[in-house]
Enzyme design. Structure first.
Site, short mmCIF file in Angstrom:
data_model
loop_
_atom_site.label_atom_id
_atom_site.label_comp_id
_atom_site.label_asym_id
_atom_site.label_seq_id
_atom_site.Cartn_x
_atom_site.Cartn_y
_atom_site.Cartn_z
N ARG A 26 26.11 47.92 34.40
CA ARG A 26 25.21 46.91 33.80
C ARG A 26 23.93 47.51 33.22
NH1 ARG A 26 26.10 41.20 34.74
NH2 ARG A 26 28.30 41.05 35.24
N ARG A 30 19.72 43.12 30.71
CA ARG A 30 18.38 42.53 30.82
C ARG A 30 17.32 43.42 31.45
NH1 ARG A 30 20.92 37.27 33.36
NH2 ARG A 30 22.21 38.99 34.11
N ARG A 39 18.26 39.59 22.42
CA ARG A 39 18.87 38.37 22.98
C ARG A 39 18.09 37.12 22.57
NH1 ARG A 39 20.89 35.11 25.19
NH2 ARG A 39 21.65 35.12 27.31
N ASP A 76 32.21 41.89 27.90
CA ASP A 76 32.38 41.21 29.19
C ASP A 76 33.85 41.20 29.58
OD1 ASP A 76 30.35 39.52 30.98
OD2 ASP A 76 32.37 38.72 31.21
N TYR A 154 38.65 33.96 38.03
CA TYR A 154 37.81 33.16 37.12
C TYR A 154 38.64 32.10 36.38
CZ TYR A 154 33.65 35.99 37.80
OH TYR A 154 32.55 36.60 38.34
O1 CP3 Z 1 27.76 47.54 32.40
C1 CP3 Z 1 27.29 47.31 31.25
O2 CP3 Z 1 26.14 47.62 30.93
C2 CP3 Z 1 28.21 46.71 30.22
C3 CP3 Z 1 28.14 45.31 30.13
C4 CP3 Z 1 28.88 44.40 31.11
C5 CP3 Z 1 28.60 43.01 31.12
N1 CP3 Z 1 29.48 42.40 31.95
C6 CP3 Z 1 27.54 42.36 30.33
C7 CP3 Z 1 26.95 41.10 30.83
C8 CP3 Z 1 29.91 44.62 32.01
C9 CP3 Z 1 30.57 45.92 32.43
C10 CP3 Z 1 30.30 43.34 32.53
C11 CP3 Z 1 31.41 43.14 33.48
C12 CP3 Z 1 31.52 41.89 34.21
N2 CP3 Z 1 31.31 40.62 33.74
C13 CP3 Z 1 31.97 41.78 35.55
C14 CP3 Z 1 32.40 42.94 36.40
C15 CP3 Z 1 31.26 43.68 36.99
C16 CP3 Z 1 30.62 43.01 38.15
O3 CP3 Z 1 29.44 42.65 38.03
O4 CP3 Z 1 31.27 42.86 39.20
C17 CP3 Z 1 31.96 40.43 35.90
C18 CP3 Z 1 32.34 39.85 37.25
C19 CP3 Z 1 31.56 39.69 34.74
C20 CP3 Z 1 31.45 38.22 34.59
C21 CP3 Z 1 30.06 37.82 34.30
N3 CP3 Z 1 29.40 38.04 33.10
C22 CP3 Z 1 29.15 37.16 35.16
C23 CP3 Z 1 29.47 36.75 36.59
C24 CP3 Z 1 27.97 36.99 34.45
C25 CP3 Z 1 26.74 36.21 34.89
C26 CP3 Z 1 25.93 36.96 35.88
C27 CP3 Z 1 24.71 37.55 35.23
O5 CP3 Z 1 24.48 38.74 35.46
O6 CP3 Z 1 23.98 36.81 34.57
C28 CP3 Z 1 28.12 37.59 33.19
C29 CP3 Z 1 27.10 37.66 32.13
C30 CP3 Z 1 26.75 39.02 31.61
N4 CP3 Z 1 27.63 40.01 31.31
C31 CP3 Z 1 25.43 39.47 31.30
C32 CP3 Z 1 25.56 40.77 30.81
C33 CP3 Z 1 24.47 41.66 30.32
C34 CP3 Z 1 24.16 38.65 31.43
C35 CP3 Z 1 24.09 37.65 30.34
C36 CP3 Z 1 22.84 37.66 29.51
O7 CP3 Z 1 22.36 38.69 29.01
O8 CP3 Z 1 22.35 36.55 29.28
#
Ligand code: CP3
Length: 342
Positions: A26, A30, A39, A76, A154
């Site tokens: 991640r 943010r 964003r 994602d 999911y």
């Molecule tokens: O790692 C990185 O920098 C690459 C980007 C990345 C995102 N999601 C961007 C993202 C990666 C590798 C993911 C994988 C992902 N997405 C997983 C597996 C990793 C883990 O955390 O276990 C999962 C379960 C998801 C599903 C998901 N996407 C959730 C549960 C959420 C909301 C939680 C949150 O952090 O807000 C997201 C949103 C998401 N995916 C964001 C980002 C940067 C935040 C959204 C935003 O910027 O508004």
């Protein structure tokens, strides 16, 4: 093209390196003011994911700002359910939401799968090409996908959950239907990851984020066989398996045809070394909350972790970096790893 910094690739293949490579799950997101600025101009998360030039730009931000040894494609795991026919929404401050979910056999049968589903994700492949251009050979690019079980969770639940009761109970209520869905997911993921490799990713990581809510028996039946098939379908690049909470399945994960095993922060590095041996490449596993401490403490904790793992290690956190982590803490972690010598 030859990479300027191929430390991660060499470490993933188990070759000797002078220090561990470092990147953060991640890292594109943010924690970076540059990310938040982009964003703010957009309609939402999905616009960023689906616009290749913007996805490429935020993928490269942590390489510029933090000096990490790898980029991970901004995207994602939920793009796969969507390509199969289940649209997702990303609700501000709440997370993912699926207006329609999998409730029975008709829903599973209606899903697109395999090549046809993977070919829906042209925007991802274009983002990879654009990222490779921006990176210009500086560091390797990591591609990723969710594991079949985590995506099923999911698609059945429709959103995040503490217990995933609907998804997990499906494995007991309708095991044949669960396998049918996992088959479709696996066929799609194989094509998707092969397309990603063809488009230019150097490594692949599979996130089984909800591994830890399954019993050892359910994990053996409903996740491991599918992970095995994914690993075997990707001989061209190193594959990392990150199964969060799956300490009970470590030995079974070790038997799969993957190059790296990712660990969450509940593992003792020395204990995993004892179980899996010195040759296994491990990734992880600092507690993401450690980065909220002051930089001197972070440097000390990082050095301790690096000592505990020893060589054949890729430094990372035990899960994704939290969005409100002080940037100073993130930088202290990266610098502490990069100052280390074996
Ligand atoms: O790692 C990185 O920098 C690459 C980007 C990345 C995102 N999601 C961007 C993202 C990666 C590798 C993911 C994988 C992902 N997405 C997983 C597996 C990793 C883990 O955390 O276990 C999962 C379960 C998801 C599903 C998901 N996407 C959730 C549960 C959420 C909301 C939680 C949150 O952090 O807000 C997201 C949103 C998401 N995916 C964001 C980002 C940067 C935040 C959204 C935003 O910027 O508004």
């Amino acid at each position: 093209m030859k990479l300027e910094n191929d430390l991660l690739l060499r470490a993933a293949r188990g070759e000797a390196v002078a220090r561990p490579p470092v990147w953060l799950m991640r890292q594109a997101g943010r924690i970076l003011p540059q990310y938040r600025a982009i964003r703010e101009r957009l309609s939402g998360f999905k616009e960023l994911v689906e616009t290749p030039s913007l996805a490429a730009e935020v993928t490269v931000q942590p390489v510029d700002e933090l000096g990490v040894d790898a980029a991970i494609l901004f995207s994602d795991i939920l793009v796969i359910p969507e390509a199969m026919g289940l649209r997702y929404e990303m609700v501000e401050k709440k997370g993912p939401f699926f207006p329609r979910t999998i409730t029975g056999a008709e829903d599973v049968r209606a899903l697109r799968a395999g090549e046809a589903a993977a070919d829906e994700l042209e925007y991802v492949y274009r983002a990879i090409e654009e990222t490779r251009t921006l990176l210009d050979g500086r560091v390797p690019l990591i591609g990723f996908a969710g594991a079949p079980w985590t995506l099923l969770a999911y698609m059945v639940e429709g959103q995040g959950s503490k217990t995933f009761t609907r998804a997990r109970s499906l494995l007991y209520r309708e095991p044949a239907l669960a396998h049918e869905l996992l088959e479709k997911l696996t066929a799609t993921l194989v094509h998707y990851l092969q397309n990603k490799i063809r488009s230019g990713v150097h490594l692949v990581q599979v996130f089984d984020s909800w591994a830890g809510i399954l019993s050892p028996q359910l994990y053996r039946d409903f996740s491991l066989p599918y992970l095995k098939r994914i690993c075997e379908a990707l001989p061209e690049v190193p594959v990392t398996l990150f199964a969060k909470g799956a300490w009970f399945a470590l030995r079974e994960l070790d038997q799969l045809d993957c190059q790296v095993i990712g660990l969450d922060w509940n593992h003792r590095p020395q204990e995993v070394r004892r179980q899996l041996g010195e040759a296994r490449v491990l990734q992880g596993n600092l507690d993401p909350c450690q980065l909220f401490a002051d930089p001197a403490q972070i440097r000390q904790a990082t050095a301790q972790m690096l000592e505990a793992f020893g060589p054949r290690h890729i430094a990372n956190l035990g899960h994704g970096v939290y969005p409100d982590t002080p940037l100073e803490g993130v930088k202290a972690f990266v610098q502490a790893v990069q100052a280390h010598r074996y």
